[in-house]
Design a protein around this motif. Structure first.
Motif, PDB file in Angstrom:
ATOM      1  N   MET A 188      42.116  32.864  26.389  1.00 43.85           N
ATOM      2  CA  MET A 188      43.481  33.116  26.130  1.00 43.85           C
ATOM      3  C   MET A 188      43.880  34.717  26.252  1.00 43.85           C
ATOM      4  O   MET A 188      44.808  35.014  26.871  1.00 43.85           O
ATOM      5  CB  MET A 188      43.789  32.674  24.573  1.00 43.85           C
ATOM      6  N   ALA A 189      42.794  35.494  26.092  1.00 42.07           N
ATOM      7  CA  ALA A 189      43.102  37.013  26.319  1.00 42.07           C
ATOM      8  C   ALA A 189      42.824  37.150  27.742  1.00 42.07           C
ATOM      9  O   ALA A 189      43.715  37.803  28.432  1.00 42.07           O
ATOM     10  CB  ALA A 189      42.036  37.602  25.437  1.00 42.07           C
ATOM     11  N   TYR A 190      42.181  36.563  28.294  1.00 38.83           N
ATOM     12  CA  TYR A 190      41.923  36.574  29.973  1.00 38.83           C
ATOM     13  C   TYR A 190      43.241  36.053  30.591  1.00 38.83           C
ATOM     14  O   TYR A 190      43.783  36.809  31.496  1.00 38.83           O
ATOM     15  CB  TYR A 190      40.553  35.763  30.301  1.00 38.83           C
ATOM     16  N   VAL A 191      43.908  35.141  30.299  1.00 38.42           N
ATOM     17  CA  VAL A 191      45.164  34.535  30.709  1.00 38.42           C
ATOM     18  C   VAL A 191      46.372  35.580  30.549  1.00 38.42           C
ATOM     19  O   VAL A 191      47.029  35.882  31.466  1.00 38.42           O
ATOM     20  CB  VAL A 191      45.267  33.236  30.144  1.00 38.42           C
ATOM     21  N   GLU A 192      46.324  36.022  29.391  1.00 41.54           N
ATOM     22  CA  GLU A 192      47.314  36.926  28.899  1.00 41.54           C
ATOM     23  C   GLU A 192      47.277  38.272  29.995  1.00 41.54           C
ATOM     24  O   GLU A 192      48.163  38.790  30.153  1.00 41.54           O
ATOM     25  CB  GLU A 192      47.167  37.519  27.372  1.00 41.54           C
ATOM     26  N   SER A 193      45.858  38.839  30.059  1.00 40.98           N
ATOM     27  CA  SER A 193      45.927  39.905  30.702  1.00 40.98           C
ATOM     28  C   SER A 193      46.188  39.761  32.276  1.00 40.98           C
ATOM     29  O   SER A 193      46.749  40.561  32.777  1.00 40.98           O
ATOM     30  CB  SER A 193      44.218  40.629  30.651  1.00 40.98           C
ATOM     31  N   GLY A 194      45.930  38.525  32.692  1.00 41.56           N
ATOM     32  CA  GLY A 194      46.247  38.182  33.938  1.00 41.56           C
ATOM     33  C   GLY A 194      47.887  37.977  34.179  1.00 41.56           C
ATOM     34  O   GLY A 194      48.419  38.316  35.239  1.00 41.56           O
ATOM     35  N   ASP A 195      48.549  37.332  33.081  1.00 43.85           N
ATOM     36  CA  ASP A 195      50.011  37.471  33.156  1.00 43.85           C
ATOM     37  C   ASP A 195      50.470  39.098  33.169  1.00 43.85           C
ATOM     38  O   ASP A 195      51.537  39.303  33.867  1.00 43.85           O
ATOM     39  CB  ASP A 195      50.520  36.780  31.927  1.00 43.85           C
ATOM     40  N   ILE A 196      49.992  39.876  32.473  1.00 40.01           N
ATOM     41  CA  ILE A 196      50.572  41.448  32.539  1.00 40.01           C
ATOM     42  C   ILE A 196      50.366  41.891  33.751  1.00 40.01           C
ATOM     43  O   ILE A 196      51.111  42.403  34.367  1.00 40.01           O
ATOM     44  CB  ILE A 196      49.653  41.969  31.532  1.00 40.01           C
ATOM     45  N   LEU A 197      49.142  41.546  34.620  1.00 42.43           N
ATOM     46  CA  LEU A 197      48.917  41.963  36.014  1.00 42.43           C
ATOM     47  C   LEU A 197      49.985  41.548  36.883  1.00 42.43           C
ATOM     48  O   LEU A 197      50.532  42.154  37.745  1.00 42.43           O
ATOM     49  CB  LEU A 197      47.392  41.961  36.151  1.00 42.43           C
ATOM     50  N   ARG A 198      50.250  40.074  36.960  1.00 36.79           N
ATOM     51  CA  ARG A 198      50.991  39.410  37.592  1.00 36.79           C
ATOM     52  C   ARG A 198      52.505  39.878  37.435  1.00 36.79           C
ATOM     53  O   ARG A 198      53.149  40.239  38.604  1.00 36.79           O
ATOM     54  CB  ARG A 198      51.127  37.954  37.396  1.00 36.79           C
ATOM     55  N   ALA A 199      52.901  40.070  36.139  1.00 36.60           N
ATOM     56  CA  ALA A 199      54.262  40.858  36.034  1.00 36.60           C
ATOM     57  C   ALA A 199      54.302  42.066  36.893  1.00 36.60           C
ATOM     58  O   ALA A 199      55.630  42.398  37.364  1.00 36.60           O
ATOM     59  CB  ALA A 199      54.571  40.844  34.593  1.00 36.60           C
ATOM     60  N   ASP A 200      53.269  42.844  36.479  1.00 39.07           N
ATOM     61  CA  ASP A 200      53.361  44.259  37.246  1.00 39.07           C
ATOM     62  C   ASP A 200      53.367  44.282  38.616  1.00 39.07           C
ATOM     63  O   ASP A 200      54.390  44.834  39.198  1.00 39.07           O
ATOM     64  CB  ASP A 200      52.157  44.982  36.716  1.00 39.07           C
ATOM     65  N   ASN A 201      52.725  43.324  39.267  1.00 37.94           N
ATOM     66  CA  ASN A 201      52.998  43.159  40.725  1.00 37.94           C
ATOM     67  C   ASN A 201      54.308  42.433  41.085  1.00 37.94           C
ATOM     68  O   ASN A 201      54.995  42.984  42.124  1.00 37.94           O
ATOM     69  CB  ASN A 201      51.925  42.202  41.375  1.00 37.94           C
ATOM     70  N   GLN A 202      54.873  41.511  40.412  1.00 38.32           N
ATOM     71  CA  GLN A 202      56.190  41.168  40.660  1.00 38.32           C
ATOM     72  C   GLN A 202      57.370  42.407  40.741  1.00 38.32           C
ATOM     73  O   GLN A 202      58.089  42.570  41.556  1.00 38.32           O
ATOM     74  CB  GLN A 202      56.572  40.213  39.673  1.00 38.32           C
ATOM     75  N   MET A 203      57.094  43.149  39.549  1.00 42.32           N
ATOM     76  CA  MET A 203      57.960  44.319  39.408  1.00 42.32           C
ATOM     77  C   MET A 203      58.022  45.205  40.681  1.00 42.32           C
ATOM     78  O   MET A 203      58.918  45.793  41.167  1.00 42.32           O
ATOM     79  CB  MET A 203      57.531  45.006  38.298  1.00 42.32           C
ATOM     80  N   LYS A 204      56.510  45.408  41.102  1.00 42.63           N
ATOM     81  CA  LYS A 204      56.481  46.233  42.415  1.00 42.63           C
ATOM     82  C   LYS A 204      57.345  45.670  43.465  1.00 42.63           C
ATOM     83  O   LYS A 204      57.824  46.430  44.266  1.00 42.63           O
ATOM     84  CB  LYS A 204      55.030  46.394  42.465  1.00 42.63           C
ATOM     85  N   VAL A 205      57.267  44.263  43.680  1.00 40.03           N
ATOM     86  CA  VAL A 205      57.941  43.865  44.814  1.00 40.03           C
ATOM     87  C   VAL A 205      59.291  43.736  44.612  1.00 40.03           C
ATOM     88  O   VAL A 205      60.026  43.917  45.613  1.00 40.03           O
ATOM     89  CB  VAL A 205      57.377  42.117  44.759  1.00 40.03           C
ATOM     90  N   VAL A 206      59.979  43.717  43.434  1.00 43.44           N
ATOM     91  CA  VAL A 206      61.122  43.531  43.232  1.00 43.44           C
ATOM     92  C   VAL A 206      61.619  45.260  43.631  1.00 43.44           C
ATOM     93  O   VAL A 206      62.755  45.339  44.195  1.00 43.44           O
ATOM     94  CB  VAL A 206      61.421  43.354  41.818  1.00 43.44           C
ATOM     95  N   ARG A 207      61.057  46.074  43.186  1.00 37.92           N
ATOM     96  CA  ARG A 207      61.420  47.761  43.355  1.00 37.92           C
ATOM     97  C   ARG A 207      61.414  47.907  45.063  1.00 37.92           C
ATOM     98  O   ARG A 207      62.091  48.838  45.399  1.00 37.92           O
ATOM     99  CB  ARG A 207      60.476  48.432  42.723  1.00 37.92           C
ATOM    100  N   THR A 208      60.645  47.187  45.864  1.00 41.56           N
ATOM    101  CA  THR A 208      60.646  47.600  47.173  1.00 41.56           C
ATOM    102  C   THR A 208      61.564  46.765  48.059  1.00 41.56           C
ATOM    103  O   THR A 208      62.275  45.973  47.498  1.00 41.56           O
ATOM    104  CB  THR A 208      59.093  47.463  47.718  1.00 41.56           C
TER     105      THR A 208
END
Length: 60
Positions: free
Chosen positions: A40-60
């Motif tokens: 569960m913690a692994y999945v949550e940390s993966g979700d945080i990383l994916r959200a960060d990557n999506q924010m980077k894509v939106v900003r560019t």
């Protein structure tokens, strides 16, 4: 770089890897509940990383 100087995402990336390793250890010792919690913690940390990557894509 000192751990307190790392960015939040670097820390999450590090924890993500540790959680995977700990889950593998728990699995190998048949610690089902601990393995589940680590997953569960692994999945949550993966979700945080994916959200960060999506924010980077939106900003560019």
């Amino acid at each position: 770089m000192a751990p307190d100087q790392r960015s939040k995402i670097e820390k999450v990336r590090y924890l993500h890897g540790l959680l995977r390793e700990m889950k593998d250890i728990a699995d190998s010792e048949r610690m089902e509940f601990l393995s589940h919690l680590l997953e569960m913690a692994y999945v949550e940390s993966g979700d945080i990383l994916r959200a960060d990557n999506q924010m980077k894509v939106v900003r560019t």
